[in-house]
Design a protein around this motif. Structure first.
Motif, mmCIF file in Angstrom:
data_model
loop_
_atom_site.group_PDB
_atom_site.id
_atom_site.type_symbol
_atom_site.label_atom_id
_atom_site.label_comp_id
_atom_site.label_asym_id
_atom_site.label_seq_id
_atom_site.Cartn_x
_atom_site.Cartn_y
_atom_site.Cartn_z
ATOM 1 N N ILE A 89 0.843 -1.186 0.000
ATOM 2 C CA ILE A 89 0.000 0.000 0.000
ATOM 3 C C ILE A 89 0.885 1.244 0.000
ATOM 4 O O ILE A 89 1.840 1.313 0.776
ATOM 5 N N GLU A 90 0.581 2.205 -0.863
ATOM 6 C CA GLU A 90 1.260 3.498 -0.802
ATOM 7 C C GLU A 90 0.353 4.446 -0.042
ATOM 8 O O GLU A 90 -0.829 4.582 -0.369
ATOM 9 N N VAL A 91 0.905 5.069 0.980
ATOM 10 C CA VAL A 91 0.130 6.033 1.759
ATOM 11 C C VAL A 91 0.514 7.426 1.274
ATOM 12 O O VAL A 91 1.684 7.798 1.319
ATOM 13 N N VAL A 93 -0.115 11.480 1.772
ATOM 14 C CA VAL A 93 -0.679 12.534 2.622
ATOM 15 C C VAL A 93 -0.628 13.830 1.821
ATOM 16 O O VAL A 93 0.402 14.155 1.222
ATOM 17 N N ARG A 94 -1.751 14.545 1.808
ATOM 18 C CA ARG A 94 -1.842 15.779 1.017
ATOM 19 C C ARG A 94 -2.236 16.950 1.901
ATOM 20 O O ARG A 94 -3.157 16.835 2.714
ATOM 21 N N ASN A 95 -1.552 18.069 1.684
ATOM 22 C CA ASN A 95 -1.896 19.313 2.378
ATOM 23 C C ASN A 95 -2.500 20.338 1.414
ATOM 24 O O ASN A 95 -3.367 21.118 1.780
ATOM 25 N N ALA A 98 -2.688 19.032 -5.574
ATOM 26 C CA ALA A 98 -1.757 18.943 -6.709
ATOM 27 C C ALA A 98 -1.846 17.522 -7.251
ATOM 28 O O ALA A 98 -2.311 16.616 -6.555
ATOM 29 N N GLY A 99 -1.411 17.336 -8.480
ATOM 30 C CA GLY A 99 -1.380 15.988 -9.050
ATOM 31 C C GLY A 99 -2.756 15.375 -9.206
ATOM 32 O O GLY A 99 -3.723 16.078 -9.522
ATOM 33 N N SER A 100 -2.823 14.061 -8.940
ATOM 34 C CA SER A 100 -4.029 13.301 -9.304
ATOM 35 C C SER A 100 -5.300 13.799 -8.605
ATOM 36 O O SER A 100 -6.383 13.705 -9.172
ATOM 37 N N ILE A 101 -5.182 14.358 -7.415
ATOM 38 C CA ILE A 101 -6.403 14.771 -6.687
ATOM 39 C C ILE A 101 -7.084 15.966 -7.380
ATOM 40 O O ILE A 101 -8.302 16.143 -7.276
ATOM 41 N N ASP A 128 -1.824 0.431 -12.552
ATOM 42 C CA ASP A 128 -1.542 1.867 -12.341
ATOM 43 C C ASP A 128 -1.812 2.295 -10.905
ATOM 44 O O ASP A 128 -2.342 3.395 -10.671
ATOM 45 N N ASP A 129 -1.473 1.469 -9.939
ATOM 46 C CA ASP A 129 -1.606 1.795 -8.506
ATOM 47 C C ASP A 129 -2.960 2.438 -8.172
ATOM 48 O O ASP A 129 -3.033 3.646 -7.882
ATOM 49 N N PRO A 130 -4.045 1.671 -8.192
ATOM 50 C CA PRO A 130 -5.356 2.303 -7.978
ATOM 51 C C PRO A 130 -5.575 2.791 -6.544
ATOM 52 O O PRO A 130 -5.065 2.205 -5.595
ATOM 53 N N ILE A 174 3.748 19.964 -0.068
ATOM 54 C CA ILE A 174 2.425 19.905 -0.707
ATOM 55 C C ILE A 174 1.775 18.543 -0.458
ATOM 56 O O ILE A 174 0.628 18.448 -0.025
ATOM 57 N N ASP A 175 2.537 17.476 -0.759
ATOM 58 C CA ASP A 175 2.073 16.107 -0.505
ATOM 59 C C ASP A 175 3.281 15.179 -0.520
ATOM 60 O O ASP A 175 4.389 15.599 -0.889
ATOM 61 N N PHE A 176 3.098 13.965 -0.102
ATOM 62 C CA PHE A 176 4.186 12.981 -0.166
ATOM 63 C C PHE A 176 3.612 11.578 -0.048
ATOM 64 O O PHE A 176 2.469 11.394 0.362
ATOM 65 N N LYS A 177 4.460 10.627 -0.401
ATOM 66 C CA LYS A 177 4.062 9.216 -0.358
ATOM 67 C C LYS A 177 4.973 8.455 0.601
ATOM 68 O O LYS A 177 6.194 8.651 0.584
ATOM 69 N N LEU A 178 4.380 7.631 1.448
ATOM 70 C CA LEU A 178 5.182 6.772 2.323
ATOM 71 C C LEU A 178 4.860 5.316 2.029
ATOM 72 O O LEU A 178 3.746 4.978 1.632
ATOM 73 N N ASP A 200 11.736 12.687 -5.050
ATOM 74 C CA ASP A 200 11.075 11.750 -5.974
ATOM 75 C C ASP A 200 9.662 11.414 -5.510
ATOM 76 O O ASP A 200 8.814 11.054 -6.317
ATOM 77 N N ASN A 201 9.424 11.464 -4.199
ATOM 78 C CA ASN A 201 8.079 11.098 -3.720
ATOM 79 C C ASN A 201 7.431 12.128 -2.790
ATOM 80 O O ASN A 201 6.510 11.817 -2.056
ATOM 81 N N CYS A 202 7.943 13.353 -2.873
ATOM 82 C CA CYS A 202 7.302 14.474 -2.176
ATOM 83 C C CYS A 202 7.058 15.574 -3.208
ATOM 84 O O CYS A 202 7.834 15.711 -4.150
ATOM 85 N N ARG A 203 6.024 16.391 -3.007
ATOM 86 C CA ARG A 203 5.934 17.636 -3.770
ATOM 87 C C ARG A 203 6.409 18.759 -2.855
ATOM 88 O O ARG A 203 5.897 18.905 -1.738
ATOM 89 N N LEU A 204 7.370 19.520 -3.346
ATOM 90 C CA LEU A 204 8.010 20.566 -2.541
ATOM 91 C C LEU A 204 8.015 21.855 -3.347
ATOM 92 O O LEU A 204 8.559 21.879 -4.457
ATOM 93 N N PHE A 218 10.671 16.971 -13.636
ATOM 94 C CA PHE A 218 10.944 15.934 -14.639
ATOM 95 C C PHE A 218 9.647 15.536 -15.354
ATOM 96 O O PHE A 218 9.590 15.495 -16.587
ATOM 97 N N ARG A 219 8.572 15.304 -14.549
ATOM 98 C CA ARG A 219 7.295 14.888 -15.151
ATOM 99 C C ARG A 219 6.833 15.885 -16.213
ATOM 100 O O ARG A 219 6.310 15.510 -17.247
ATOM 101 N N ARG A 220 7.030 17.180 -15.917
ATOM 102 C CA ARG A 220 6.489 18.211 -16.808
ATOM 103 C C ARG A 220 7.536 18.869 -17.693
ATOM 104 O O ARG A 220 7.281 19.947 -18.251
HETATM 105 N N1 UDP Z 1 3.805 9.410 -5.485
HETATM 106 C C1 UDP Z 1 4.869 8.539 -5.467
HETATM 107 N N2 UDP Z 1 4.760 7.369 -6.152
HETATM 108 C C2 UDP Z 1 3.666 7.019 -6.861
HETATM 109 C C3 UDP Z 1 2.575 7.919 -6.878
HETATM 110 C C4 UDP Z 1 2.680 9.106 -6.182
HETATM 111 O O1 UDP Z 1 5.889 8.808 -4.839
HETATM 112 O O2 UDP Z 1 3.622 5.919 -7.445
HETATM 113 C C5 UDP Z 1 3.893 10.679 -4.741
HETATM 114 C C6 UDP Z 1 4.011 11.877 -5.669
HETATM 115 O O3 UDP Z 1 5.367 12.210 -5.903
HETATM 116 C C7 UDP Z 1 3.309 12.955 -4.903
HETATM 117 C C8 UDP Z 1 2.254 12.200 -4.081
HETATM 118 O O4 UDP Z 1 2.697 10.851 -4.018
HETATM 119 O O5 UDP Z 1 4.197 13.594 -4.003
HETATM 120 C C9 UDP Z 1 0.863 12.259 -4.666
HETATM 121 O O6 UDP Z 1 0.895 11.834 -6.005
HETATM 122 P P1 UDP Z 1 -0.376 11.883 -6.955
HETATM 123 O O7 UDP Z 1 -1.402 10.911 -6.468
HETATM 124 O O8 UDP Z 1 -0.820 13.292 -7.119
HETATM 125 O O9 UDP Z 1 0.086 11.268 -8.314
HETATM 126 P P2 UDP Z 1 0.944 11.888 -9.488
HETATM 127 O O10 UDP Z 1 0.277 13.156 -9.900
HETATM 128 O O11 UDP Z 1 2.304 12.076 -8.905
HETATM 129 O O12 UDP Z 1 0.887 10.802 -10.519
#
Ligand code: UDP
Length: 255
Positions: A89-91, A93-95, A98-101, A128-130, A174-178, A200-204, A218-220
């Protein structure tokens, strides 16, 4: 690198058998991927910076009682970690939205959320990590309800602590994944933060300018990705040996 058995190779890291039983060596690559591996590239120096940044953040979490798999950094690109059983499970946390939300709920990027939101995603590249509900996690047995509670509690504590830590150096978290793992120490099992915590796994975002300082560069295709990671390390006061100009002794506070 032929000296150790390779246990697993991911997108940004390689795991090797560690020097003692129950340990692994995490090797940080410069490879970058996004959009579930559809976009690939190399960010020169990223592995060195993420090794260092993740070491720093994991150590700081430990200081406030949040257990992690981190044992010690071995060299520029490698760290020794406890071998854990990764919970799939990827956790997140969003403040700030941004991104998918933003797409899921029609939010504007940069909009503060009414409160910190914790989300769970099932780790499965082919899907795609649902996004999943607690109900799925319990029903399919990916984690017990107690583990889920603990993961949520630790993630929110980490969020409070890391938000303050970054704020002090002029960066908004902004958000991060644990990711979490089960660590067996003798007969006792503990949940610990695993994987890495890095740009790589935080938005800063820079507090003053909203400049993006994470993997979204990198993504954009915003360019200057390594420089942004380096700036995060510089502000935290942890540029790696020979890591660039302005090697600072400690965190640099931003007015
Ligand atoms: N994230 C990650 N690995 C993933 C998906 C997301 O580290 O497989 C991180 C991402 O960098 C961001 C946060 O989790 O800080 C939220 O990501 P989001 O769901 O918005 O997805 P994204 O737009 O990054 O695809």
């Amino acid at each position: 690198m032929a000296r150790r058995r390779r246990i697993y190779e991911g997108k940004a890291k390689v795991l090797f058998e560690g020097p003692e039983p129950g340990t692994l060596v995490q090797y940080f690559k410069d490879d970058a991927s996004a959009f579930n591996n559809k976009k690939k590239g190399v960010i020169t120096g990223k592995g060195v910076l993420n090794n260092r940044i993740s070491e720093y953040l994991m150590l700081r979490l430990k200081e406030v009682g949040i257990p992690t798999h981190f044992v010690r950094r071995l060299n520029m690109r490698e760290q020794l970690v406890h071998e854990v059983e990764i919970i799939p499970i990827e956790v997140v946390v969003r403040n700030i939205a941004a991104g998918s939300i933003t797409q899921r709920f029609r939010l504007k990027e940069g909009e503060p959320l009414p409160r910190s939101i914790v989300e769970f995603y099932f780790k499965a590249d082919d899907l795609d990590d649902p996004l999943v509900a607690e109900e799925h996690i319990a029903a399919f047995g990916w984690a017990s309800p107690q583990e889920l509670d603990e993961m949520m509690h630790l993630s929110l504590r980490a969020n409070d602590f890391l938000s303050g830590l970054f704020l002090a150096v002029g960066i908004r978290l902004i958000d991060f994944k644990l990711e979490f793992g089960r660590w067996w120490n003798q007969d006792e099992m503990r949940l610990v933060v695993a994987d890495e915590i890095s740009p790589d796994n935080c938005r800063l975002w820079d507090i003053a300018t909203n400049e993006i300082m994470d993997k979204d560069r990198f993504r954009r295709d915003l360019g200057s990705v390594e420089e942004a990671y380096q700036e995060v390390a510089r502000r935290l006061g942890i540029l790696p040996e020979g890591g660039g100009p302005g090697d600072l002794p400690g965190p640099s506070a931003v007015q």
